[in-house]
Design a protein around this motif. Structure first.
Motif, PDB file in Angstrom:
ATOM      1  N   TRP A   1      39.638 -26.421   9.602  1.00 27.42           N
ATOM      2  CA  TRP A   1      38.768 -25.528  10.367  1.00 27.42           C
ATOM      3  C   TRP A   1      37.483 -26.208  10.797  1.00 27.42           C
ATOM      4  O   TRP A   1      36.960 -25.944  11.869  1.00 27.42           O
TER       5      TRP A   1
ATOM      6  N   SER B   1      39.159 -18.433  13.827  1.00 25.66           N
ATOM      7  CA  SER B   1      39.195 -17.221  12.997  1.00 25.66           C
ATOM      8  C   SER B   1      39.650 -16.032  13.821  1.00 25.66           C
ATOM      9  O   SER B   1      39.331 -15.925  14.998  1.00 25.66           O
TER      10      SER B   1
ATOM     11  N   HIS C   1      38.564 -13.137  13.757  1.00 23.69           N
ATOM     12  CA  HIS C   1      37.484 -12.298  14.286  1.00 23.69           C
ATOM     13  C   HIS C   1      36.900 -12.860  15.573  1.00 23.69           C
ATOM     14  O   HIS C   1      36.324 -12.131  16.366  1.00 23.69           O
ATOM     15  N   LEU C   2      37.058 -14.171  15.772  1.00 29.32           N
ATOM     16  CA  LEU C   2      36.636 -14.741  17.055  1.00 29.32           C
ATOM     17  C   LEU C   2      37.619 -14.323  18.137  1.00 29.32           C
ATOM     18  O   LEU C   2      37.247 -13.941  19.233  1.00 29.32           O
TER      19      LEU C   2
ATOM     20  N   LYS D   1      40.298 -17.273   3.432  1.00 31.98           N
ATOM     21  CA  LYS D   1      40.468 -18.578   4.092  1.00 31.98           C
ATOM     22  C   LYS D   1      40.767 -19.660   3.057  1.00 31.98           C
ATOM     23  O   LYS D   1      40.247 -20.775   3.130  1.00 31.98           O
TER      24      LYS D   1
ATOM     25  N   ILE E   1      29.811 -16.992  10.995  1.00 29.49           N
ATOM     26  CA  ILE E   1      31.182 -17.434  11.287  1.00 29.49           C
ATOM     27  C   ILE E   1      31.538 -18.633  10.421  1.00 29.49           C
ATOM     28  O   ILE E   1      32.621 -18.689   9.822  1.00 29.49           O
TER      29      ILE E   1
ATOM     30  N   ASP F   1      31.886 -17.589   6.748  1.00 25.37           N
ATOM     31  CA  ASP F   1      33.149 -16.870   6.531  1.00 25.37           C
ATOM     32  C   ASP F   1      34.304 -17.842   6.360  1.00 25.37           C
ATOM     33  O   ASP F   1      35.202 -17.626   5.541  1.00 25.37           O
ATOM     34  N   ASN F   2      34.275 -18.916   7.128  1.00 28.05           N
ATOM     35  CA  ASN F   2      35.329 -19.924   6.988  1.00 28.05           C
ATOM     36  C   ASN F   2      35.278 -20.609   5.625  1.00 28.05           C
ATOM     37  O   ASN F   2      36.216 -21.307   5.248  1.00 28.05           O
TER      38      ASN F   2
ATOM     39  N   MET G   1      26.942 -28.887  10.746  1.00 27.74           N
ATOM     40  CA  MET G   1      27.851 -28.712  11.881  1.00 27.74           C
ATOM     41  C   MET G   1      27.120 -28.191  13.117  1.00 27.74           C
ATOM     42  O   MET G   1      27.476 -28.526  14.244  1.00 27.74           O
TER      43      MET G   1
END
Lengths: 147, 410
Positions: free
Chosen positions: A24, A114, A116-117, B24, B353, B356-357, B408
């Motif tokens: 990811w 993801s 949700h994206l 995840k 985001i 969450d990953n 990132m």
């Protein structure tokens, strides 16, 4: 940009680009990178009334018609969404109005981001696509009136 | 009450099945407790037990199931009464949640007692649920809504509040603890000053109820409202506490079954408290399982849970402050275990985001407090909020994940 490729071909190329990444982190770094490389939008188009409001971030899109094709420019205040804007512009910019209006844009679900994206609820992606299609349909109408 | 050091978070965590799931591919780190808390197994089991053993409509049936369900429903009312220190059990009205509770007061009390030119006071820190109902009733009745200003850190300007109060002030509705920033407002002083002018005070206890000792008699607030789902209980149920003499004077909010004494086509007389405000079949199952949620908190002790959360808050605050460009909004002493922050050049949504990953649940955005965000001049914040089951190890995971995300994004 006008690459001479169809929407489906560009979508497929993006799916293949993202398939190269195994984790990811790399996928998101690529998306962030695409966002950072997006051509800046002229500030005159970043007005409040042109803003597409998502729940958390904002998107601006501007379009114009040239040689029968629609060209898009855009921006977002969040970098990941800006990456999505950038991808949408890659796919839709330089296409004929009718093709944009009828594009299915299934690639978002196939590039392994993801859910949700992909669901687009929180980030305004759905509104952005709707807006791009709406603008294309206006150009489509203008063209048919001129013919 | 046991010593805070004997607080065993590992054992406590085992009561929460959801904390053992992966997100995840990583261990879930749930830091969105100010939005809703997770539920202990006692609560989940009690819900299943109700539907498998004694599901029935309450207060009317003459059969065993109805009897058992009614007893459990009323036992929950008494549990809530004791939990917040209310004088009488009929002062506890069950609602859908905090939002509905505030709407009932604004609508019922407002329609009966507000007059043109009267003033209602709220604060800059309010959740939309404590802004919009007052705007609606103020517009309808020609009343005026006033807002207590705050400083850049979210601390209310009590001098301004004091000057704002007058004989025209009829109602003050205040968030006890800010959902967006975690700040504990000086509600004792707010209530005392309002009462000097004979104005009533409602406390929005959505965030305070689970963390602070609540004694509505001692606070002397006129109304106190909260939601079940933020106190380790179920969604869809909340509480409206009101002083008995006030609730008795207020007209019903909804008409229908349960809330009536006698109905003819000419006239209806209303039932007594609390049923006057509980029209129709209520959310029986979820009300009933409020009790095991409250029992869970009482069993561990609010003071012990608070001490544990304070430790998490102090540790996380110091670790977060080490991050370059990070600014905590509402960095004050008097707060609960909520940290709201912004990071220079980073959009909160991007952060959420990427977190969450990494299996971490935080909340980002305006936290249903858009006027507050506008006042602070920001689009939103990232908010981490701790509960009884969070650990120092989870904070380590959060900090590492934040560093990774920033690398990132930058």
């Amino acid at each position: 940009m006008d690459t001479g490729k169809t929407i489906k071909e560009i979508e497929q190329a993006l799916i293949e680009d993202f398939a190269m990444f195994e984790n990811w982190e790399d996928k998101y770094e690529y998306l962030i990178d695409i966002g950072k490389k997006l051509e800046p939008l002229d500030p005159i188009y970043k007005k409040e009334e042109l803003k597409i409001k998502g729940c958390q971030s904002s998107v601006w899109v501007h379009s114009y018609l040239k040689d029968g094709k629609v060209f898009f420019e855009g921006d977002s205040d969040a970098i990941i969404v800006k990456g999505l804007v950038s991808m949408m512009i890659m796919v839709l910019s330089g296409q004929k109005p009718a093709e944009i209006v009828h594009a299915e844009l299934g690639f978002i679900n196939s590039i392994g981001l993801s859910s949700h994206l992909a669901q687009t609820r929180s980030n305004g992606l759905r509104s952005m696509i709707k807006q791009m299609k709406l603008e294309a349909s206006v150009f489509e109408g203008l063209q048919s009136n001129n013919q | 009450m046991s010593n805070p050091t004997s607080y065993d978070v590992a054992t406590l965590r085992n009561l929460f099945p959801i904390l053992h799931r992966k997100v995840k591919g990583k261990d879930l780190v749930y830091l969105d407790n100010a939005a809703t808390s997770q539920k202990p197994i006692q609560v989940i089991d009690a819900l299943v037990h109700y539907y498998t053993h004694y599901n029935a409509n309450i207060h009317r049936g003459l059969h065993t199931l109805a009897d058992e369900a009614t007893a459990a429903y009323e036992a929950a009312r008494v549990a809530v009464q004791q939990f917040i220190g209310a004088a009488f059990h009929e002062e506890i009205i069950f609602t859908k949640g905090t939002t509905e509770s505030i709407n009932i007061v604004a609508r019922s009390w407002g329609s009966a007692f507000l007059q043109r030119g009267d003033e209602i006071i709220i604060s800059s820190l309010e959740h939309h649920a404590n802004i919009v109902p007052w705007q609606m009733i103020a517009e309808e009745k020609g009343a005026i809504l006033k807002v207590i200003p705050m400083d850049d850190n979210g601390v209310l300007d009590m001098g301004a509040y004091s000057n704002m109060l007058s004989e025209k002030t009829k109602f003050v509705s205040i968030i006890h603890v800010s959902n967006a920033l975690g700040i504990i407002n000086p509600v004792e002083e707010i209530i005392a000053l309002a009462h000097e002018k004979n104005a009533l005070v409602l406390l929005d206890g959505a965030q305070s109820c689970v963390h602070l000792d609540i004694d509505v008699k001692k606070l002397d607030c006129d109304f106190y409202v909260f939601s079940g789902h933020k106190i380790y209980g179920p969604t869809g149920v909340g509480v409206l506490y009101g002083k008995r003499e006030l609730l008795e004077k207020m007209p019903p909010f909804l008409g229908g079954g349960e809330m009536i004494k006698e109905v003819t086509f000419e006239k209806t007389t209303y039932n007594e408290l609390p049923f006057k405000f509980e029209a129709g079949t209520p959310n029986i199952a979820d009300v009933i399982v409020l009790k095991p949620a409250i029992d869970f908190i009482n069993n561990y002790g609010k003071a012990n849970i608070r001490a544990h959360e304070e430790e998490l808050l102090a540790y996380a605050t110091s670790k977060l402050k080490e991050i370059e460009g990070l600014k905590i909004i509402g960095d004050v002493q008097n707060k609960i275990s909520v940290i709201s922050f912004v990071i220079e050049g980073v959009h909160p949504q991007d952060l959420a985001i990427l977190l969450d990953n990494q299996g971490i649940a935080v909340r980002t955005g305006h936290h249903c407090a858009q006027p507050l965000m506008q006042r602070l001049g920001i689009v939103g914040t990232t908010r981490v909020s701790f509960a009884a089951y969070n650990t120092l190890a989870e904070i380590e995971v959060l900090i590492a994940a934040l560093h990774k995300s920033l690398k990132m994004l930058r």
